[in-house]
Enzyme design. Structure first.
Site: not given
Length: 511
Positions: A79, A169, A171
């Protein structure tokens, strides 16, 4: 020493999730603020750049020299980290016409080791206001989405270590193949061998404690919670009965908890002394309704009791604590040390007062890793997978002043609620549950009698880490059963309500 990944934190709310995903791949990692000097030792295998609330075009935007990093190690920007990489090499990053937030369809446009095994199309999670509109020279696109042309890319020149970047993202849970992408970076780009396991951690930590403590003794405040129990067990495996645990009954524990926890500690083989100080706490809390005042009284009294007990022991050189990694991260934030560290992790400055060294065997573990270590140590499942319980105990679940009668009332209602969750196989799917005694009485009818009694609120939330939480959608039939059980069996309660607030905007606890 284990191989390690370093995560440079630019202030993203998701940074801890990156670390947890790396740890789940059995690779050790640390989070440090982006401006902290980096020690490039032989164990460091790669660097991940986190997201950030900043725009790379802000005047005071966080900056790091990425070229210096990739001259030493592989780098993955996520990001903000991706946007910083693009801008650093001459690409264009501009404010989007609309904020790109939420689910998006990721389309892989080029095969690459970072995207090895990733589907041609999959779901990704976006959270940014800027977009990369033009890549620098010697960079190529690996994936796109329907709204942004550059979702994943890499530097193509081979004169440095690899530089990869993702404008989404990986994660977060909503990126369905995000952990596969991160694993590809760890294994296929950085060459990690995944040597971070609970069993290695236990063996190494026990040896480290032995070396640190020598022939000294360790004192430790125990709460019955997961962190302190696992930390104490590790210390005890290293030094045996030279660990002196102190478990204080402040009168604000769950029903029968004092004896149950002492029995568990005895089963595990911990040297723990139980100290009954209920009346001391009740006397000091009498008439106090303000939640902060209650917290301060409980904290002060606990320190006094703990220090009294410590002075009865000889040759105490160390204080054991159940500090875990989120507490460490909190005190090393991007914007400087946080103003306050949770008092139950700091024990009121006792290490300084008593000239004690600190033993914190869990300070680099997340909560889920603590539980895995507990399983490795053979700690009973019921103890390891208990719901979190607030440090001040039932004092902050009794809204208003504290009396022994109110505590007994709440203990009985809470015990019925928690037992029902377990009996109906709901306990394990809930992050935290408990009953709250409200400072509200209402009219009721029992038989032919009019009653005017207390109200209990039931709280249950689902969460991954407690940072955000949703109210648990418990079956109506279950709630009706619990309500009937509490009202029929706890004299003094005639009304039960269920809290359907999420965090944010509400908190999990009421005070």
């Amino acid at each position: 020493m284990h191989e390690k990944i370093l995560i440079l934190d630019f202030g993203s709310q998701y940074t801890q999730l990156i670390a947890r995903a790396v740890r789940e791949a059995n690779v050790f990692c640390e989070i440090i603020p982006y401006h902290k000097p980096i020690l490039f030792d032989e164990n460091l295998k790669g660097i991940i750049l986190s997201g950030s609330p900043f725009s790379v075009n802000d005047y005071n935007a966080p900056f790091i020299d990425i070229n210096t990093l990739i001259n030493k190690l592989p780098v993955l920007g996520i990001c903000y980290g991706a946007q910083l990489a693009a801008k650093s090499y001459g690409g264009k990053v501009e404010k989007s016409n609309k904020r790109e937030y939420g689910r998006a369809i990721l389309t892989k446009v080029k095969e690459d080791r970072l995207l090895q095994g990733v589907s041609t199309t999959s779901q990704a999670w976006m959270s940014h206001a800027d977009s990369i509109v033009e890549l620098p020279e010697n960079f190529e696109i690996l994936a796109t989405t329907e709204s942004i042309p550059v979702a994943a890319f890499k530097k193509t020149t081979t004169d440095t270590f690899p530089l990869y970047a993702l404008q989404f993202h990986p994660e977060v849970y909503h990126t369905t193949e995000g952990k596969l992408i991160l694993n590809n970076f760890l294994i296929h780009v950085c060459g990690c061998t995944q040597d971070w396991t609970p069993s290695h951690f236990v063996q190494e930590t026990i040896e480290q404690i032995k070396l640190a403590v020598g022939d000294g003794h360790v004192i430790m405040a125990l709460s019955g919670g997961v962190d302190s129990t696992v930390a104490a067990t590790l210390i005890a495996h290293a030094i045996g009965d030279r660990l002196h645990g102190i478990f204080v009954d402040n009168g604000l524990l769950r029903k029968n908890e004092f004896q149950q926890v002492l029995d568990t500690y005895n089963t595990i083989g911990l040297n723990v002394k139980g100290v009954d100080k209920k009346n001391l706490f009740y006397d000091e809390l009498a008439g106090k309704s303000d939640p902060e005042a209650k917290r301060k009284i409980i904290g002060r009294l606990f320190i006094d009791v703990f220090q009294e007990e410590a002075l009865l022991l000889d040759d105490i050189k160390f204080l054991g604590q159940g500090t875990i990694y989120p507490d460490v991260i909190e005190s090393l934030s991007v914007h400087g040390p946080s103003a306050t560290i949770k008092s139950h992790h700091n024990v009121g400055g006792l290490p300084e007062k008593m000239h004690l060294g600190l033993i914190e065997p869990l300070r680099f573990l997340f909560k889920d890793e603590v539980r895995k270590v507990g399983v490795e140590l053979g700690i009973p499942h019921e103890q390891l997978f208990r719901h979190p319980f607030p440090g001040p105990g039932l004092a902050i679940r009794i809204l208003g002043d504290i009396t022994s009668d109110k505590v007994a009332l709440l203990q009985d209602a809470d015990d019925i609620y928690i037992k029902a969750l377990k009996d109906h196989n709901l306990y394990g799917s809930i992050w935290q549950a408990g009953a709250i005694l409200l400072p509200v009485k209402s009219v009721g009818v029992m038989g032919d009698e009019r009653t005017y009694e207390h109200t209990i609120a039931l709280r249950a939330v689902t969460s991954v880490d407690g940072m955000t939480a949703d109210w648990a959608h418990l079956p109506y039939e279950f709630l009706a059963f619990v309500s009937n059980e509490i009202i029929n069996n706890v004299k003094g309660i005639n009304r039960v309500v269920y809290d359907i607030s999420s965090k944010p905007p509400a908190t999990i606890e009421w005070e």
